[in-house]
Design a protein around this motif. Structure first.
Motif, mmCIF file in Angstrom:
data_model
loop_
_atom_site.group_PDB
_atom_site.id
_atom_site.type_symbol
_atom_site.label_atom_id
_atom_site.label_comp_id
_atom_site.label_asym_id
_atom_site.label_seq_id
_atom_site.Cartn_x
_atom_site.Cartn_y
_atom_site.Cartn_z
ATOM 1 N N GLN A 109 2.342 -4.246 3.538
ATOM 2 C CA GLN A 109 3.586 -3.491 3.665
ATOM 3 C C GLN A 109 3.349 -2.121 3.027
ATOM 4 O O GLN A 109 2.757 -2.034 1.943
ATOM 5 C CB GLN A 109 4.752 -4.233 3.013
ATOM 6 N N VAL A 110 3.789 -1.075 3.713
ATOM 7 C CA VAL A 110 3.371 0.281 3.368
ATOM 8 C C VAL A 110 4.559 1.159 2.992
ATOM 9 O O VAL A 110 5.614 1.112 3.634
ATOM 10 C CB VAL A 110 2.599 0.923 4.543
ATOM 11 N N LEU A 111 4.356 1.947 1.955
ATOM 12 C CA LEU A 111 5.285 3.020 1.574
ATOM 13 C C LEU A 111 4.555 4.345 1.748
ATOM 14 O O LEU A 111 3.404 4.484 1.316
ATOM 15 C CB LEU A 111 5.705 2.878 0.111
ATOM 16 N N VAL A 112 5.204 5.339 2.375
ATOM 17 C CA VAL A 112 4.588 6.654 2.568
ATOM 18 C C VAL A 112 5.418 7.699 1.841
ATOM 19 O O VAL A 112 6.632 7.806 2.066
ATOM 20 C CB VAL A 112 4.474 7.010 4.061
ATOM 21 N N MET A 113 4.768 8.469 0.965
ATOM 22 C CA MET A 113 5.466 9.415 0.092
ATOM 23 C C MET A 113 4.829 10.797 0.168
ATOM 24 O O MET A 113 3.628 10.929 0.385
ATOM 25 C CB MET A 113 5.417 8.940 -1.366
ATOM 26 N N ASP A 114 5.648 11.817 -0.087
ATOM 27 C CA ASP A 114 5.140 13.186 -0.166
ATOM 28 C C ASP A 114 5.703 13.861 -1.408
ATOM 29 O O ASP A 114 6.908 13.806 -1.674
ATOM 30 C CB ASP A 114 5.534 13.989 1.073
ATOM 31 N N VAL A 149 0.847 -1.192 0.000
ATOM 32 C CA VAL A 149 0.000 0.000 0.000
ATOM 33 C C VAL A 149 0.881 1.239 0.000
ATOM 34 O O VAL A 149 1.776 1.374 0.838
ATOM 35 C CB VAL A 149 -0.937 0.008 1.223
ATOM 36 N N ILE A 150 0.656 2.122 -0.951
ATOM 37 C CA ILE A 150 1.362 3.400 -1.018
ATOM 38 C C ILE A 150 0.418 4.485 -0.520
ATOM 39 O O ILE A 150 -0.675 4.672 -1.071
ATOM 40 C CB ILE A 150 1.813 3.710 -2.452
ATOM 41 N N LEU A 151 0.810 5.159 0.535
ATOM 42 C CA LEU A 151 0.091 6.337 1.014
ATOM 43 C C LEU A 151 0.827 7.573 0.528
ATOM 44 O O LEU A 151 2.063 7.626 0.588
ATOM 45 C CB LEU A 151 0.009 6.345 2.543
ATOM 46 N N HIS A 152 0.098 8.579 0.071
ATOM 47 C CA HIS A 152 0.786 9.755 -0.466
ATOM 48 C C HIS A 152 0.048 11.041 -0.126
ATOM 49 O O HIS A 152 -1.186 11.072 0.006
ATOM 50 C CB HIS A 152 0.990 9.636 -1.980
ATOM 51 N N ALA A 205 -1.750 7.111 11.417
ATOM 52 C CA ALA A 205 -2.749 6.136 11.855
ATOM 53 C C ALA A 205 -3.181 5.225 10.709
ATOM 54 O O ALA A 205 -3.396 4.018 10.911
ATOM 55 C CB ALA A 205 -3.959 6.863 12.434
ATOM 56 N N LEU A 206 -3.298 5.777 9.506
ATOM 57 C CA LEU A 206 -3.680 4.967 8.348
ATOM 58 C C LEU A 206 -2.571 3.982 7.987
ATOM 59 O O LEU A 206 -2.837 2.825 7.634
ATOM 60 C CB LEU A 206 -4.011 5.882 7.171
ATOM 61 N N ARG A 207 -1.334 4.437 8.085
ATOM 62 C CA ARG A 207 -0.201 3.517 7.863
ATOM 63 C C ARG A 207 -0.257 2.363 8.853
ATOM 64 O O ARG A 207 -0.115 1.183 8.485
ATOM 65 C CB ARG A 207 1.124 4.281 8.016
ATOM 66 N N ALA A 208 -0.493 2.679 10.134
ATOM 67 C CA ALA A 208 -0.547 1.645 11.169
ATOM 68 C C ALA A 208 -1.697 0.672 10.927
ATOM 69 O O ALA A 208 -1.557 -0.543 11.166
ATOM 70 C CB ALA A 208 -0.688 2.301 12.541
ATOM 71 N N TYR A 209 -2.831 1.189 10.445
ATOM 72 C CA TYR A 209 -3.967 0.316 10.155
ATOM 73 C C TYR A 209 -3.596 -0.726 9.114
ATOM 74 O O TYR A 209 -3.841 -1.933 9.280
ATOM 75 C CB TYR A 209 -5.174 1.120 9.678
ATOM 76 N N TYR A 210 -3.028 -0.290 8.008
ATOM 77 C CA TYR A 210 -2.673 -1.219 6.942
ATOM 78 C C TYR A 210 -1.619 -2.224 7.404
ATOM 79 O O TYR A 210 -1.680 -3.405 7.060
ATOM 80 C CB TYR A 210 -2.183 -0.454 5.714
ATOM 81 N N GLU A 211 -0.657 -1.739 8.142
ATOM 82 C CA GLU A 211 0.377 -2.656 8.623
ATOM 83 C C GLU A 211 -0.218 -3.718 9.546
ATOM 84 O O GLU A 211 0.184 -4.884 9.516
ATOM 85 C CB GLU A 211 1.474 -1.866 9.335
#
Length: 626
Positions: free
Chosen positions: A80-85, A42-45, A69-75
């Motif tokens: 497995q999560v990637l967070v980008m800006d 999951v990529i959060l951006h 919190a959204l990252r923690a939910y998916y994990e």
């Protein structure tokens, strides 16, 4: 061969096992009901948050606490999560600017960001400061098309490969060449911006050679048609990019945008949405946005950090930047109806910082006064709380006159768009109808020439057409500068002691007795007198006399409009739903082709509008027949 199957466009309205469960379609439930997301990436951006670091329920800002919190939910569900800006993150509201971006870096670290690319406003503190902030990050700041002028070496790291679920994701950064003029040019004198398209081609080749299986461009390019290089152009010209996580144009792409084989995603701005790209075990993508209505969890650690930073910044806000020997008038009724010395101070500062011919700002953006004595940063943050930055544009004299007409259309009634100005003087002829009231507009001793080009400095809200100044949006941006409060702080520090006065920049044309009689005694269609016996004989807006307030005479045209509205009360009405950026003048222009019928809209909806300067997104307004 590409790993991706067909990209599925899907609106994710989260239906988790929490109290905020919402109804979803069968197609949505097929994905959301997967409580075991093992094997999913999951990529959060986010993009263009402009210092909106903490939640604001009124405006729908979710803040970095929701990202975490959204990252923690998916994990927790096994993904497995990637967070980008995608940039324009480190500057904006005072919570960012008071510490020159360092507080934002701290929030991003706590939220678990993996990578970022800088936007043009991330250079607002200067290139040297951006590099200092990069050193404080525990994630890479990427850009493949920013080079040092002297050596032609890259200023920042260009790419990174991150492995998730056994798949290698090659990520590279792209920055808009518009940064050269969409921050103060002095901030970027030591660097150059190369062609994003050519840089992207090189990055795709290099990353694939290094074993990357999925190629992602983290780009601050945007989709504005006025931009020479957009993310859409990159997708059209460069083969092999699977996903572009985009920023810069504040574009909201609910399900993403497919351009050839590339998916482009963008969240809008201010973390009103968190972008989600879910990639399943087969490489299929689903893209969507999550807002505060769908997801309400927060991260306690970030909430505590926000409280701690806010408390610590109180000391920074107490810094004295200068003093004033006069009361600086920011009273709501004054800044929205006449020239004030605080409006003069602000616009003089804009013109000094930019060298523009004229500066203009909306009175509604001035939210408080400043008492005689010392001036602190907190005073200025209180007066200018919106985090707006300064923009310059070259516009025609015709457009400038049209802008002034918009600003004084409601005079003597209050209007958030009333213009506070520098570099220009003009008069208001109240005997004339809205749209033709501005007379004797003068710049540098000469009447404004409708055919001549003048450079204006204004805030970004007005530059984009806010408060009815839609004509500004038709002209290209020449440059972008720092925030309003920063520019005013620098001006005050240089001047040291403020002695700003009303200077008759805006006056009301003197009305003769015969003209007054014509205006106040002409009967309306209903046979009622226009006047209430209290005529407006004031000749100078700066007088501030109480006799020119609510009881002042309204011109004939306005009263006629009101009577028209009343006569239509029994007609069937169209329902208009307010959208982002709307005000009554703008809605009037869209619906009727003129801004002057905003008063009709207000009269028709008085039961739902307590203040004509304050309407909200989603509000339903009755509209009479065109």
């Amino acid at each position: 061969m590409k790993r991706f199957g067909k990209v599925l466009s899907l609106l994710l309205i989260f239906c988790f096992c929490f109290s905020y469960v919402s109804k979803v379609s069968a197609e949505e439930a097929l994905f959301l009901d997967k409580q075991d997301l093992t094997g999913y990436t999951v990529i959060l951006h986010t993009n263009d948050s402009h210092g909106r670091a903490v939640p604001d329920s009124y405006n729908g800002y979710m803040g970095f606490t929701a990202v975490s919190a959204l990252r923690a939910y998916y994990e927790k569900q096994g993904a497995q999560v990637l967070v980008m800006d995608a940039g324009d993150t480190l500057h904006g509201l005072p919570i960012a600017t008071l510490e020159k971006g360092e507080s934002i870096v701290q929030f991003m670290k706590l939220a678990g960001y993996d990578v970022m690319t800088p936007g043009n406003h991330d250079f607002n503190y200067g290139t040297t400061r951006l590099l200092e902030l990069e050193d404080k990050m525990d994630f890479p700041l990427l850009s493949a098309n920013i080079v040092k002028k002297d050596t032609k070496e890259l200023l920042l790291k260009d790419n990174i490969i991150i492995e998730k679920n056994g798949v290698k994701y090659g990520i590279f950064g792209l920055s808009t060449p518009e940064t050269a003029y969409k921050t103060n040019p002095n901030n970027v004198t030591t660097i150059e911006f190369t062609d994003p398209v050519e840089a992207a081609k090189k990055e795709v080749t290099a990353l694939k050679s290094a074993g990357a299986q999925i190629i992602i461009s983290l780009a601050h390019l945007g989709l504005d048609e006025s931009s020479e290089v957009t993310s859409k152009l990159v997708a059209e010209k460069v083969e092999g990019i699977d996903l572009i996580v985009d920023g810069h144009s504040h574009t909201t792409l609910q399900d993403g945008l497919m351009v050839k084989d590339t998916l482009i995603v963008s969240t809008g701005d201010y973390i009103r949405n968190i972008g989600v790209v879910a990639i399943d075990k087969s490489g299929n993508m689903k893209a969507a946005l999550v807002n505060s209505s769908a997801f309400t969890l927060t991260d306690e650690a970030i909430d505590k950090e926000a409280a701690d930073i806010t408390a610590a910044q109180e000391k920074l806000l107490s810094e004295v930047v200068g003093k004033t020997s006069v009361y600086l008038d920011g009273v709501r009724e004054n800044v929205r109806t006449k020239e004030t010395n605080l409006g003069n101070l602000a616009t003089d500062a804009f013109r000094k910082a930019t060298g523009a011919d004229v500066a203009i700002t909306n009175g509604g953006g001035i939210r408080a006064s400043i008492e005689i004595g010392t001036i602190t940063k907190k005073d200025l943050v209180t007066v200018f709380p919106f985090g707006n930055f300064i923009v310059t544009k070259n516009i025609t004299g015709k457009a400038l006159l049209e802008a002034l007409e918009v600003g004084v259309a409601s005079y003597p009634e209050t209007l958030g768009g009333f213009p506070q100005v520098s570099g220009i003087t003009f008069q208001i002829d109240v005997t004339k109808p809205a749209g033709s009231r501005v007379v004797k507009a003068v710049i540098n001793g000469e009447r404004v020439n409708p055919e001549k080009i003048y450079q204006i400095a204004t805030n970004d809200f007005m530059a984009a057409g806010g408060d009815g100044y839609t004509m500004f949006n038709e002209f290209a941006t020449v440059n972008e500068y720092g925030s309003m409060e920063e520019i005013i702080i620098d001006y005050i520090k240089e001047v040291k002691t403020i002695n700003a006065k009303d200077e008759s920049r805006i006056t009301v044309l003197e009305v003769s007795k015969e003209e007054e009689k014509t205006v106040t005694e002409e009967p309306s269609k209903s046979g009622e007198s226009k006047a209430d016996g209290k005529n407006n004989t004031k000749t100078d807006i700066k007088s501030g006399s109480k006799t020119d307030s609510k009881a002042e005479t309204k011109e004939t045209a306005v009263s006629k409009d009101k009577n028209k509205t009343e006569s239509k009360s029994s007609e069937e009405h169209t329902i208009y739903v307010v959208v982002k950026g709307d005000n009554l003048s703008k809605i009037s222009l869209k619906f009727y082709g003129t801004q002057t019928k905003w008063r009709d809209i207000y009269e028709l909806n008085k039961e739902n509008i307590s203040n004509p300067d304050s309407i909200f997104i989603g509000q339903k307004l009755k509209m009479s027949g065109k």
